[in-house]
Design a protein around this motif. Structure first.
Motif, PDB file in Angstrom:
ATOM      1  N   ASP A  13      30.868  41.759  28.742  1.00  0.00           N
ATOM      2  CA  ASP A  13      30.900  40.842  29.887  1.00  0.00           C
ATOM      3  C   ASP A  13      32.332  40.640  30.398  1.00  0.00           C
ATOM      4  OD1 ASP A  13      28.162  40.572  29.717  1.00  0.00           O
ATOM      5  OD2 ASP A  13      28.221  38.610  28.716  1.00  0.00           O
ATOM      6  N   LEU A  14      33.269  40.515  29.466  1.00  0.00           N
ATOM      7  CA  LEU A  14      34.660  40.332  29.859  1.00  0.00           C
ATOM      8  C   LEU A  14      35.212  41.565  30.577  1.00  0.00           C
ATOM      9  CD1 LEU A  14      36.129  38.420  26.774  1.00  0.00           C
ATOM     10  CD2 LEU A  14      35.751  37.523  29.089  1.00  0.00           C
ATOM     11  N   LYS A  15      34.855  42.732  30.105  1.00  0.00           N
ATOM     12  CA  LYS A  15      35.297  43.964  30.764  1.00  0.00           C
ATOM     13  C   LYS A  15      34.708  44.064  32.161  1.00  0.00           C
ATOM     14  CE  LYS A  15      36.251  46.840  26.743  1.00  0.00           C
ATOM     15  NZ  LYS A  15      35.887  48.044  25.981  1.00  0.00           N
ATOM     16  N   SER A  16      33.456  43.669  32.285  1.00  0.00           N
ATOM     17  CA  SER A  16      32.808  43.678  33.595  1.00  0.00           C
ATOM     18  C   SER A  16      33.503  42.697  34.545  1.00  0.00           C
ATOM     19  CB  SER A  16      31.330  43.332  33.445  1.00  0.00           C
ATOM     20  OG  SER A  16      30.719  43.209  34.699  1.00  0.00           O
ATOM     21  N   TYR A  17      33.811  41.516  34.040  1.00  0.00           N
ATOM     22  CA  TYR A  17      34.491  40.498  34.839  1.00  0.00           C
ATOM     23  C   TYR A  17      35.890  40.964  35.244  1.00  0.00           C
ATOM     24  CZ  TYR A  17      36.309  35.925  36.229  1.00  0.00           C
ATOM     25  OH  TYR A  17      36.869  34.888  36.921  1.00  0.00           O
ATOM     26  N   LYS A  18      36.590  41.596  34.315  1.00  0.00           N
ATOM     27  CA  LYS A  18      37.922  42.134  34.601  1.00  0.00           C
ATOM     28  C   LYS A  18      37.839  43.181  35.704  1.00  0.00           C
ATOM     29  CE  LYS A  18      41.785  44.609  32.635  1.00  0.00           C
ATOM     30  NZ  LYS A  18      41.928  45.962  32.194  1.00  0.00           N
ATOM     31  N   SER A  19      36.868  44.050  35.616  1.00  0.00           N
ATOM     32  CA  SER A  19      36.684  45.081  36.634  1.00  0.00           C
ATOM     33  C   SER A  19      36.398  44.464  38.002  1.00  0.00           C
ATOM     34  CB  SER A  19      35.544  46.005  36.217  1.00  0.00           C
ATOM     35  OG  SER A  19      35.302  46.979  37.197  1.00  0.00           O
ATOM     36  N   GLN A  20      35.573  43.418  38.010  1.00  0.00           N
ATOM     37  CA  GLN A  20      35.246  42.720  39.255  1.00  0.00           C
ATOM     38  C   GLN A  20      36.508  42.084  39.855  1.00  0.00           C
ATOM     39  OE1 GLN A  20      32.449  39.543  38.645  1.00  0.00           O
ATOM     40  NE2 GLN A  20      32.186  39.158  40.831  1.00  0.00           N
ATOM     41  N   LEU A  21      37.320  41.454  39.020  1.00  0.00           N
ATOM     42  CA  LEU A  21      38.559  40.847  39.498  1.00  0.00           C
ATOM     43  C   LEU A  21      39.537  41.892  40.034  1.00  0.00           C
ATOM     44  CD1 LEU A  21      39.235  38.104  36.781  1.00  0.00           C
ATOM     45  CD2 LEU A  21      38.440  37.765  39.142  1.00  0.00           C
ATOM     46  N   GLU A  22      39.621  43.035  39.364  1.00  0.00           N
ATOM     47  CA  GLU A  22      40.502  44.110  39.823  1.00  0.00           C
ATOM     48  C   GLU A  22      40.054  44.640  41.181  1.00  0.00           C
ATOM     49  OE1 GLU A  22      40.291  46.738  36.461  1.00  0.00           O
ATOM     50  OE2 GLU A  22      42.078  45.848  35.531  1.00  0.00           O
ATOM     51  N   ASP A  23      38.734  44.747  41.382  1.00  0.00           N
ATOM     52  CA  ASP A  23      38.202  45.182  42.678  1.00  0.00           C
ATOM     53  C   ASP A  23      38.552  44.178  43.779  1.00  0.00           C
ATOM     54  OD1 ASP A  23      37.117  47.440  41.528  1.00  0.00           O
ATOM     55  OD2 ASP A  23      35.063  46.642  41.454  1.00  0.00           O
ATOM     56  N   GLU A  24      38.365  42.887  43.478  1.00  0.00           N
ATOM     57  CA  GLU A  24      38.701  41.846  44.457  1.00  0.00           C
ATOM     58  C   GLU A  24      40.191  41.853  44.777  1.00  0.00           C
ATOM     59  OE1 GLU A  24      37.173  37.915  43.561  1.00  0.00           O
ATOM     60  OE2 GLU A  24      35.355  38.796  42.732  1.00  0.00           O
ATOM     61  N   LEU A  25      41.021  42.003  43.762  1.00  0.00           N
ATOM     62  CA  LEU A  25      42.467  42.062  43.963  1.00  0.00           C
ATOM     63  C   LEU A  25      42.830  43.258  44.826  1.00  0.00           C
ATOM     64  CD1 LEU A  25      45.344  41.079  43.382  1.00  0.00           C
ATOM     65  CD2 LEU A  25      45.291  42.467  41.293  1.00  0.00           C
ATOM     66  N   GLY A  26      42.228  44.397  44.547  1.00  0.00           N
ATOM     67  CA  GLY A  26      42.489  45.595  45.343  1.00  0.00           C
ATOM     68  C   GLY A  26      42.126  45.400  46.805  1.00  0.00           C
ATOM     69  N   LYS A  27      40.996  44.750  47.062  1.00  0.00           N
ATOM     70  CA  LYS A  27      40.584  44.492  48.447  1.00  0.00           C
ATOM     71  C   LYS A  27      41.549  43.548  49.146  1.00  0.00           C
ATOM     72  CE  LYS A  27      35.686  45.282  47.567  1.00  0.00           C
ATOM     73  NZ  LYS A  27      34.372  44.661  47.365  1.00  0.00           N
ATOM     74  N   LEU A  28      41.976  42.496  48.444  1.00  0.00           N
ATOM     75  CA  LEU A  28      42.930  41.554  49.035  1.00  0.00           C
ATOM     76  C   LEU A  28      44.268  42.221  49.319  1.00  0.00           C
ATOM     77  CD1 LEU A  28      42.285  38.321  46.949  1.00  0.00           C
ATOM     78  CD2 LEU A  28      41.867  38.639  49.393  1.00  0.00           C
ATOM     79  N   GLU A  29      44.731  43.025  48.385  1.00  0.00           N
ATOM     80  CA  GLU A  29      46.007  43.710  48.588  1.00  0.00           C
ATOM     81  C   GLU A  29      45.929  44.719  49.726  1.00  0.00           C
ATOM     82  OE1 GLU A  29      46.887  45.030  44.594  1.00  0.00           O
ATOM     83  OE2 GLU A  29      48.252  43.332  44.346  1.00  0.00           O
ATOM     84  N   GLN A  30      44.812  45.390  49.873  1.00  0.00           N
ATOM     85  CA  GLN A  30      44.638  46.320  50.990  1.00  0.00           C
ATOM     86  C   GLN A  30      44.635  45.556  52.315  1.00  0.00           C
ATOM     87  OE1 GLN A  30      44.463  49.835  50.791  1.00  0.00           O
ATOM     88  NE2 GLN A  30      44.853  49.548  52.963  1.00  0.00           N
ATOM     89  N   GLN A  31      43.979  44.409  52.333  1.00  0.00           N
ATOM     90  CA  GLN A  31      43.946  43.583  53.537  1.00  0.00           C
ATOM     91  C   GLN A  31      45.362  43.103  53.900  1.00  0.00           C
ATOM     92  OE1 GLN A  31      41.534  40.052  53.148  1.00  0.00           O
ATOM     93  NE2 GLN A  31      41.449  39.741  55.355  1.00  0.00           N
ATOM     94  N   ILE A  32      46.125  42.657  52.915  1.00  0.00           N
ATOM     95  CA  ILE A  32      47.509  42.237  53.156  1.00  0.00           C
ATOM     96  C   ILE A  32      48.325  43.405  53.674  1.00  0.00           C
ATOM     97  CG2 ILE A  32      49.643  41.490  52.006  1.00  0.00           C
ATOM     98  CD1 ILE A  32      47.797  39.773  50.168  1.00  0.00           C
ATOM     99  N   PHE A  33      48.180  44.563  53.055  1.00  0.00           N
ATOM    100  CA  PHE A  33      48.902  45.775  53.455  1.00  0.00           C
ATOM    101  C   PHE A  33      48.591  46.127  54.910  1.00  0.00           C
ATOM    102  CE2 PHE A  33      49.110  50.410  53.820  1.00  0.00           C
ATOM    103  CZ  PHE A  33      50.379  50.674  53.312  1.00  0.00           C
ATOM    104  N   ASP A  34      47.312  46.104  55.274  1.00  0.00           N
ATOM    105  CA  ASP A  34      46.897  46.464  56.636  1.00  0.00           C
ATOM    106  C   ASP A  34      47.396  45.453  57.660  1.00  0.00           C
ATOM    107  OD1 ASP A  34      45.590  48.654  55.548  1.00  0.00           O
ATOM    108  OD2 ASP A  34      43.604  47.709  55.612  1.00  0.00           O
ATOM    109  N   MET A  35      47.244  44.163  57.348  1.00  0.00           N
ATOM    110  CA  MET A  35      47.672  43.125  58.293  1.00  0.00           C
ATOM    111  C   MET A  35      49.199  43.109  58.443  1.00  0.00           C
ATOM    112  SD  MET A  35      44.999  40.126  57.208  1.00  0.00           S
ATOM    113  CE  MET A  35      45.602  38.911  58.356  1.00  0.00           C
ATOM    114  N   GLU A  36      49.891  43.305  57.356  1.00  0.00           N
ATOM    115  CA  GLU A  36      51.345  43.356  57.397  1.00  0.00           C
ATOM    116  C   GLU A  36      51.803  44.546  58.236  1.00  0.00           C
ATOM    117  OE1 GLU A  36      54.807  43.042  54.087  1.00  0.00           O
ATOM    118  OE2 GLU A  36      53.248  44.533  53.702  1.00  0.00           O
TER     119      GLU A  36
END
Length: 103
Positions: A13-36
């Motif tokens: 469960d923790l590995k799954s949660y970590k993977s989910q958080l990494e995906d969310e972080l990646g999406k946010l960072e891509q959004q910041i990169f694109d908007m910047e």
């Protein structure tokens, strides 16, 4: 044995949660990169938060000159927000670029 099975489920469960958080972080960072990138592309000729607004005043920017101005590339060094995270798309691209240049 039963405790080992529950520990295994917790770890899964923790590995799954970590993977989910990494995906969310990646999406946010891509959004910041694109908007910047969009912001820097649209503003770097006249002025922005990174370079200041000296060019804006010296050009006497008008609506017609804004429309006639072509978008041009900005230096990657201006990406202060994207460069603030080691897992951002910019940092990943730079790392790959630096590795291929050294080969």
């Amino acid at each position: 044995l039963q405790m080992a099975a529950s520990d295994s489920k917790i770890i899964k469960d923790l590995k799954s949660y970590k993977s989910q958080l990494e995906d969310e972080l990646g999406k946010l960072e891509q959004q910041i990169f694109d908007m910047e990138g969009k912001y820097l592309e649209e503003t770097h000729q006249f002025g922005n938060i990174v370079k200041g607004w000296q060019n804006y005043q010296s050009r006497g920017r008008t609506q017609t000159s804004m429309a006639a101005t072509k978008k041009s590339r900005f230096p990657n060094e201006d990406r202060i927000f994207s460069r603030s995270s080691l897992s951002s798309p910019f940092e990943s691209d730079e790392l790959i670029l630096n590795q291929t240049e050294s080969v």
